[in-house]
Structure formats: C-alpha cells, structure tokens
Design a protein around this motif. Sequence first.
Motif, short mmCIF file in Angstrom:
data_model
loop_
_atom_site.label_atom_id
_atom_site.label_comp_id
_atom_site.label_asym_id
_atom_site.label_seq_id
_atom_site.Cartn_x
_atom_site.Cartn_y
_atom_site.Cartn_z
N GLN A 134 0.82 -1.22 0.00
CA GLN A 134 0.00 0.00 0.00
C GLN A 134 0.85 1.27 0.00
OE1 GLN A 134 -2.13 -2.22 3.34
NE2 GLN A 134 -3.40 -0.43 3.01
N GLY A 135 2.11 1.13 0.32
CA GLY A 135 3.04 2.26 0.34
C GLY A 135 4.45 1.73 0.22
N LEU A 136 5.38 2.62 -0.14
CA LEU A 136 6.76 2.20 -0.37
C LEU A 136 7.75 3.06 0.42
CD1 LEU A 136 6.85 1.71 -4.25
CD2 LEU A 136 6.61 -0.07 -2.51
N LEU A 137 8.73 2.41 1.01
CA LEU A 137 9.93 3.05 1.53
C LEU A 137 11.02 2.79 0.50
CD1 LEU A 137 9.72 1.70 5.19
CD2 LEU A 137 9.09 4.00 4.42
N VAL A 138 11.67 3.84 0.01
CA VAL A 138 12.58 3.66 -1.13
C VAL A 138 13.92 4.35 -0.89
CG1 VAL A 138 12.86 3.89 -3.62
CG2 VAL A 138 10.56 3.64 -2.66
N ALA A 139 15.00 3.56 -1.05
CA ALA A 139 16.35 4.11 -1.11
C ALA A 139 16.83 3.88 -2.55
CB ALA A 139 17.27 3.42 -0.12
N PRO A 140 16.56 4.82 -3.46
CA PRO A 140 16.88 4.60 -4.87
C PRO A 140 18.38 4.40 -5.11
CG PRO A 140 15.42 6.49 -4.60
CD PRO A 140 15.93 6.13 -3.24
N SER A 141 18.69 3.74 -6.22
CA SER A 141 20.08 3.46 -6.57
C SER A 141 20.71 4.65 -7.28
CB SER A 141 20.15 2.21 -7.45
OG SER A 141 19.65 1.09 -6.78
N TRP A 142 20.71 5.79 -6.62
CA TRP A 142 21.32 7.00 -7.17
C TRP A 142 22.76 7.05 -6.71
CZ3 TRP A 142 16.85 10.49 -5.00
CH2 TRP A 142 15.68 10.23 -5.73
N PHE A 143 23.70 6.92 -7.64
CA PHE A 143 25.11 6.79 -7.25
C PHE A 143 25.59 7.97 -6.44
CE2 PHE A 143 29.68 7.30 -7.96
CZ PHE A 143 30.13 6.06 -7.49
N GLY A 144 25.16 9.17 -6.84
CA GLY A 144 25.59 10.34 -6.09
C GLY A 144 24.67 10.72 -4.95
N GLY A 318 15.16 4.00 9.71
CA GLY A 318 14.14 3.07 9.23
C GLY A 318 12.84 3.19 10.01
N GLU A 319 12.95 3.33 11.32
CA GLU A 319 11.76 3.43 12.17
C GLU A 319 10.93 4.67 11.83
OE1 GLU A 319 10.64 4.17 16.89
OE2 GLU A 319 12.72 3.84 16.29
N LEU A 320 11.59 5.83 11.76
CA LEU A 320 10.86 7.07 11.52
C LEU A 320 10.31 7.15 10.10
CD1 LEU A 320 13.03 9.66 13.47
CD2 LEU A 320 10.86 8.63 14.14
N ALA A 321 11.03 6.58 9.14
CA ALA A 321 10.53 6.55 7.77
C ALA A 321 9.26 5.71 7.70
CB ALA A 321 11.59 6.00 6.83
N ALA A 322 9.26 4.57 8.37
CA ALA A 322 8.07 3.70 8.37
C ALA A 322 6.90 4.38 9.06
CB ALA A 322 8.41 2.38 9.05
N LYS A 323 7.15 5.03 10.18
CA LYS A 323 6.07 5.71 10.89
C LYS A 323 5.48 6.85 10.06
CE LYS A 323 7.48 4.61 15.64
NZ LYS A 323 7.98 5.16 16.93
N LEU A 324 6.33 7.56 9.34
CA LEU A 324 5.85 8.64 8.49
C LEU A 324 4.97 8.09 7.37
CD1 LEU A 324 5.75 11.57 7.61
CD2 LEU A 324 8.02 11.29 6.58
N LEU A 325 5.39 6.98 6.76
CA LEU A 325 4.59 6.38 5.71
C LEU A 325 3.26 5.85 6.25
CD1 LEU A 325 4.26 5.50 2.80
CD2 LEU A 325 5.57 3.43 3.32
N LEU A 326 3.28 5.24 7.41
CA LEU A 326 2.04 4.75 8.02
C LEU A 326 1.08 5.91 8.31
CD1 LEU A 326 3.54 2.10 10.46
CD2 LEU A 326 2.13 1.63 8.45
N ARG A 327 1.64 7.05 8.69
CA ARG A 327 0.80 8.23 8.93
C ARG A 327 0.14 8.68 7.62
NH1 ARG A 327 4.09 13.11 10.67
NH2 ARG A 327 4.82 11.55 12.17
N ARG A 328 0.89 8.65 6.53
CA ARG A 328 0.32 9.03 5.23
C ARG A 328 -0.80 8.07 4.83
NH1 ARG A 328 1.78 13.90 5.83
NH2 ARG A 328 3.93 14.42 5.29
N LEU A 329 -0.62 6.80 5.08
CA LEU A 329 -1.65 5.82 4.75
C LEU A 329 -2.90 6.04 5.60
CD1 LEU A 329 0.46 2.55 4.34
CD2 LEU A 329 -0.55 3.96 2.53
N ALA A 330 -2.70 6.37 6.88
CA ALA A 330 -3.84 6.63 7.76
C ALA A 330 -4.61 7.87 7.30
CB ALA A 330 -3.36 6.80 9.20
N GLU A 331 -3.90 8.91 6.88
CA GLU A 331 -4.55 10.12 6.37
C GLU A 331 -5.37 9.79 5.12
OE1 GLU A 331 -1.11 13.37 7.71
OE2 GLU A 331 -1.11 12.49 5.70
#
Length: 366
Positions: A134-144, A318-331
């Motif tokens: 339902q949502g994504l946490l993403v660390a893209p493969s951006w070299f820089g 990781g913890e705060l990123a997940a909590k932020l995403l969960l908040r967006r899903l709840a909204e």
Amino acid sequence: MRLHVDQRHERVLELVRERGSLRVAELAAELGVSAVTLRRDVEALAAQGRVQRLHGAVVWPGDTTAAPERRHESAEGAVIGMIVPTTVNIFADIVRGAREAVGARGGRLVLGVSGYVDAEDPVQAEHLIEGGAQGLLVAPSWFGGVPEDGQEKWLTQCPVPMVLVERSAPPGNPAADLDRVRTDRAHGAAVAVGHLASLGHRRITAVLQEGPHAVQIGTGFRAAVRARGIEVADGAPSVREHGDYEASVDYLVEAVRERGVTAALVHSDEDAIVLVPRLQAHGVRVPDDLALIAYDDEVAGLADVPLTAVAPPTRSVGELAAKLLLRRLAEKAAGQRPGPRQHLDLLPELRIRSSCGGEAPAGDAP
C-alpha cells in the motif's frame, strides 16, 4: 490489441459491475496491463465515485461483500514495500528499524533489493505493488545520492504513497516534494572535524569512498575545516574508489611525511580497518603518527586499534521513515488532506575510541 485508456476504464466498470468486486491483480491480468497501470485507472475511477478501492481489490459502489477488507486501508495491518540497494552495511539496521515499526502496528514489511542497479528500482516497485504493498519506503540506486537525468521520474508517477530513505532530491527536482528521512552526514563529518580540532590537530585530510554519501560527507568536512581555520593537505577531501587501498595508503603516507598531516577522516570504517595495518607497514602508526576517525561505525570497534567513528542513527532512520509512511496511509484511509511534507535529517553521533589517541571513556560501547 491494447485498449485506449477510455476503453480500459469502460471495461473495468463493466467487469466490476458484473462481479461486484475483483482483485487488482486479476483485473490487470484480464485486461492485459500491468498492475501499476490498472491501479492508476482505479484511482481515477474511484476519484469520480464510479468504483470503490479497497486493499488489493476494486468494488462496485454499494457492494458490501468486501467490507471486511476495509481495515487494510488504515495503517493498521498495512503491507509496506521497501526497496533498498543492499541488505548489508547500514541498510541492515535501517530495514530492521522499519520492520519493527511496521510490525508494531500489526503490518508486514516486504523487501525488494535493487543491487545498486538504477533500472531495477521501478521493477521492484511494480512487483511489490502488484503483491499488495500500500506504500513504499525507497532508497533509490542513485550513485551520487541525488537523482540525475530523470532518475526520479518513476517515483513521481508511483500510484502509492512513498517515503525516501537515506536519499534526497535537490530543490526544484520533482522528487523534492516527497517525504524523506535520512542521516545528516554533513553534520557527522563536522562533528569528527571538531573532535580532531579539540585534540589539537591543525592539518587534516579525508579519504572518502565514492558513492551516495561522499558528497554529503565531503561538504560537511570542507565546511568544518573552513569554519575552524584548519588546513587541509590538498585543499579538499580526497575521494578514493572503494577497494583502491594502495592509492589511499600512498596518499596518506605522503600526506603525513611530506605535508605534515596528523589526522584523517576515512569512510567507511571497513576501509579504515584495512588501511591501518597497511599504514603501519609503511611506518605510519595509528594514532601516534596519524589520528583516525572512521565513518559508519558498523565494525569500527572491532579493529585491532579500536576506531573512533561517526555512527549514523540507522535503526531510527528506518523506524521514523516507516512511521511517516504509516501516517500518510492513515490520512489517506480517513479521507484527510495530507499534512505538510517532511524532510527529516537525523544527527549521527561520535563514538570515541583509541584511534585518535588515548583510550575510550569508561563505559563506552565497543
């Protein structure tokens, strides 16, 4: 023959009206389109009130047969996808932090790994979304560490909420509007410089591993030495390729003997552990001739000469990123207007050990 978007919408409405509800994956397969495309269609139709969108399913308005699935539309019990370039090094703890935060809300974290291949990021995203994320946490493969040449395009077109992890986009880039949580690595480098300065070092350098974090660390290093009036051997941090140990050793030996360098910041601590005995083989002792601070603190305390190290708050990222995403899903589930986008920078800490001279303070963790 591929259907036009309007034809596809009509076909979606026809099938959902006939059957009451359909899984997104089933509907996408029947129409011969990707789940990502189908989800966009469903979002558009749901916005018009022509269908209802539930977790992984499309329901005809007024159909209550799938009502129990509504619980998945809240943050409770959510399925969260996470895309990382690797599951080792700092990302091991970042993933753990995210998994614990999602699990505490009764949800499930599903992992995708890109292997630092840029083209793999959207492939993993589509796979996770098709599987019900339902949502994504993403660390893209951006070299820089920042997007180049349109690398962010797929992110801005993604049909589910997302949060960037340990990555950022510069102002003006479309991805800059995304939520993000990362380590303030520039601050960590500045703290390292401040500690070396407090020990009396006035001529220092840096050997930084090429990759997503080199620019941030280098920026913080340069700003800190300028602010403190400290001399840098070559005028700027020296960026070396990971594994190019001989070049790094030659550089540091020459810097100590010919340029009066007495201290160095090395990223990563794995590289620092390799460099110490090689320096000693050339007659440069750590910390006697060269005080050394490593960056990452994954294994720095296990070195023969325990390394003072900058420690990013990986699990908290990781913890705060997940909590932020969960908040967006709840909204989203509550039909609320999303709160302001957030860019969270967490400060690393310096763990003092023997490599800068003297011993670590009593009670210091290894």
